[in-house]
Enzyme design. Structure first.
Site, PDB file in Angstrom:
ATOM      1  N   ASP A  72       0.857  -1.186   0.000  1.00  0.00           N
ATOM      2  CA  ASP A  72       0.000   0.000   0.000  1.00  0.00           C
ATOM      3  C   ASP A  72       0.893   1.236   0.000  1.00  0.00           C
ATOM      4  OD1 ASP A  72      -2.260   1.844   0.618  1.00  0.00           O
ATOM      5  OD2 ASP A  72      -3.317  -0.006   1.083  1.00  0.00           O
ATOM      6  N   HIS A  77      -3.702   6.106   3.387  1.00  0.00           N
ATOM      7  CA  HIS A  77      -4.448   4.953   2.895  1.00  0.00           C
ATOM      8  C   HIS A  77      -3.917   3.637   3.451  1.00  0.00           C
ATOM      9  CE1 HIS A  77      -5.779   2.027  -0.248  1.00  0.00           C
ATOM     10  NE2 HIS A  77      -6.830   2.825  -0.356  1.00  0.00           N
ATOM     11  N   SER A 116     -11.098  -0.923  -1.200  1.00  0.00           N
ATOM     12  CA  SER A 116      -9.851  -0.858  -0.433  1.00  0.00           C
ATOM     13  C   SER A 116     -10.081  -1.246   1.017  1.00  0.00           C
ATOM     14  CB  SER A 116      -9.270   0.563  -0.447  1.00  0.00           C
ATOM     15  OG  SER A 116      -8.554   0.827  -1.608  1.00  0.00           O
TER      16      SER A 116
END
Length: 516
Positions: free
Chosen positions: A174, A214, A436
């Site tokens: 990520d 994220h 996600s």
């Protein structure tokens, strides 16, 4: 998942992240480019050698074409190179041992803000009937009352049997993760973490620090500790490695993806979470020589990790598109002017459509498919909570989104004010939605299975698909008419039976069923 445009606030970046630029500058002072017929900007390339061809002569091949080698991934026949020569790729393709060569830094896909509220005129469906499983045991940390997603897949019940084993290692590919976050710090493996943004791994959790947010969010869903702070992850006792493939702007370049899977395969990772699309192109069309080179390089790297026993789990995407029946791509290339093109099944999304990868679609708190979630009979294996801020607002999930960890230093910059949460300890969290967010739920359940059984690879994948509660295609898909595919505008349709269908695969993951 926050990997596509429009509903996810994506934005394009026309260059490398800071770490990659530093690496490029260092390389520029090393081996001088030779034989360049014309000079341009420093550009990164993937050079894919023919199957079985040795890459031992790569330095000479690349130098003769006017570039320098950044990384030589000999086991898969892929080389990362950089050059200022505008015809570098063309010259590399003349080498008899080279199958393809393609620039990577002209294009990228960005993760965004977890899904915008949308612009459709559909009215939100508010219900008091939450999707939590009957008899769900709540988790015990201060913000756990907000974790509808964990109740829905019976994580608290599963924790009566196991919270995961420290011997199980999850690689979160990520934007990195915040290794200082008080809900993650104890579970981060420094020796297994790395920054792959430049195409060559820089080891350590400091190098892999999250500068986007994220990655910290996905990491928390997987492995936030049960420590009396904030939230609890699906598998709070497993260890997690931050494998940074996305830069600060949230772009995932092909060289970083290749590097990440090679690192995972060589560092004892049991399961990887992949909440992104890896593309110059949203769909990589194998009948195009440039896109085929990228597809082959990434596919080889994923297969390398799989052959080392790594289970690869990936988010399905937020385009509301049927990946098994693609018709049009209006997104790519997304760092310049997108070109509308008709596509077929010769075009595929990386990593979710790579063979052996477990694809995950998103559900909301009413156990409907999330309005944005992409799908496909051949690509969705399981479903998991990803949130739905439009069709599935409930008393339990009043904003429809998933709460997880967020870096304190980025909270005000990258998490909208309405989504920020700070617990009494000062630890910071953010609400997001997307596939996600769905994928790390499935990864956490897989980690619990591995902790109980020692299973790995394809055997673990099969066990994960059995640890589900089937969901049939809805009789009425009218609510989804307001959310056609972002590319091509096709209406969302569900195909298949309750045992396996295009929206939910074998069903929504169930942590208790996984370990019971």
């Amino acid at each position: 998942m926050s990997v596509s445009r429009a509903r996810n606030g994506s934005r394009a970046v026309a260059g490398l992240g800071a770490a990659a630029l530093v690496a490029a500058a260092a390389l520029a002072t090393g081996v001088a480019a030779t034989g360049a017929s014309a000079a341009g900007a420093m550009t990164t390339y993937l050079v894919v050698y023919r199957s079985g061809a040795a890459t031992s002569g790569a330095a000479a091949d690349v130098g003769a074409a006017g570039g320098q080698v950044v990384a030589n991934y000999a086991p898969i026949g892929v080389v990362v190179a950089r050059s200022t020569s505008v015809d570098f790729a063309a010259r590399m393709r003349t080498a008899s041992s080279v199958e393809g060569a393609v620039a990577t830094t002209r294009f990228a896909t960005s993760v965004g803000g977890g899904g915008a509220a949308g612009t459709a005129t559909a009215s939100a469906a508010t219900s008091s009937a939450a999707g939590a499983a009957t008899g769900a045991i709540p988790l015990g940390d201060p913000l756990s009352s907000r974790q509808w997603d964990m109740d829905q897949i019976r994580v608290g019940n599963a924790h009566r049997l196991t919270t995961g084993s420290p011997s199980v290692l999850v690689g979160d590919i990520d934007t990195g993760l915040d290794y200082t976050h008080p809900d993650l710090a104890a579970n981060v493996r420094d020796d297994a973490s790395a920054n792959c943004v430049s195409g060559v791994a820089v080891p350590g959790k400091v190098a892999a620090n999250d500068d986007n947010g994220h990655g910290t969010h996905t990491a928390g869903t997987i492995a936030a500790a049960a420590n009396g702070i904030g939230i609890v992850g699906v598998a709070p006792s497993v260890r997690i490695a931050g494998i940074k493939a996305g830069n600060a702007a949230g772009f995932f370049f092909p060289e970083a993806v290749v590097c990440s899977f090679m690192w995972a395969g060589d560092h004892g990772v049991d399961v990887t979470n992949n909440s992104y699309f890896a593309d110059p192109w949203l769909f990589n069309c194998k009948n195009d020589p440039e896109q085929r080179a990228i597809w082959n390089a990434e596919r080889r790297a994923i297969r390398y990790a799989q052959n080392k026993g790594v289970l690869v789990v990936a988010a399905e995407g937020n385009q509301a598109d049927d990946l098994s029946h693609p018709t049009q791509d209006q997104t790519s290339p997304d760092d310049t002017t997108p070109v509308t093109r008709d596509i077929t099944n010769a075009c595929a999304v990386v990593p979710t459509e790579v063979p052996g990868v477990v694809g995950v679609s998103a559900t909301g708190n009413l156990r409907m498919k999330s309005f944005y979630s992409s799908f496909g009979t051949s690509s969705v294996d399981v479903a998991a909570p990803g949130g739905d801020s439009i069709l599935q607002l409930t008393q339990t999930a009043p904003n429809g989104r998933v709460l997880s960890t967020w870096p304190a230093a980025l909270l005000n910059a990258t998490c909208l004010a309405s989504r920020r949460v700070v617990d009494a300890s000062g630890a910071t969290y953010c609400y997001q939605q997307g596939t996600s967010m769905a994928s790390p739920h499935a990864v956490g359940v897989a980690a619990l299975i591995a902790s109980r059984t020692g299973q790995s690879g394809s055997v673990l994948a099969a066990a994960l698909q059995r640890a589900t509660n089937p969901i049939a295609c809805p009789a009425d898909v009218t609510p989804y008419a307001f959310f056609p595919a972002l590319d091509g505008g096709a209406l969302q349709q569900c195909q298949g039976g309750i045992g396996h269908n295009s929206w939910f695969g074998s069903g929504e993951v169930d942590a208790l069923k996984a370990v019971g």
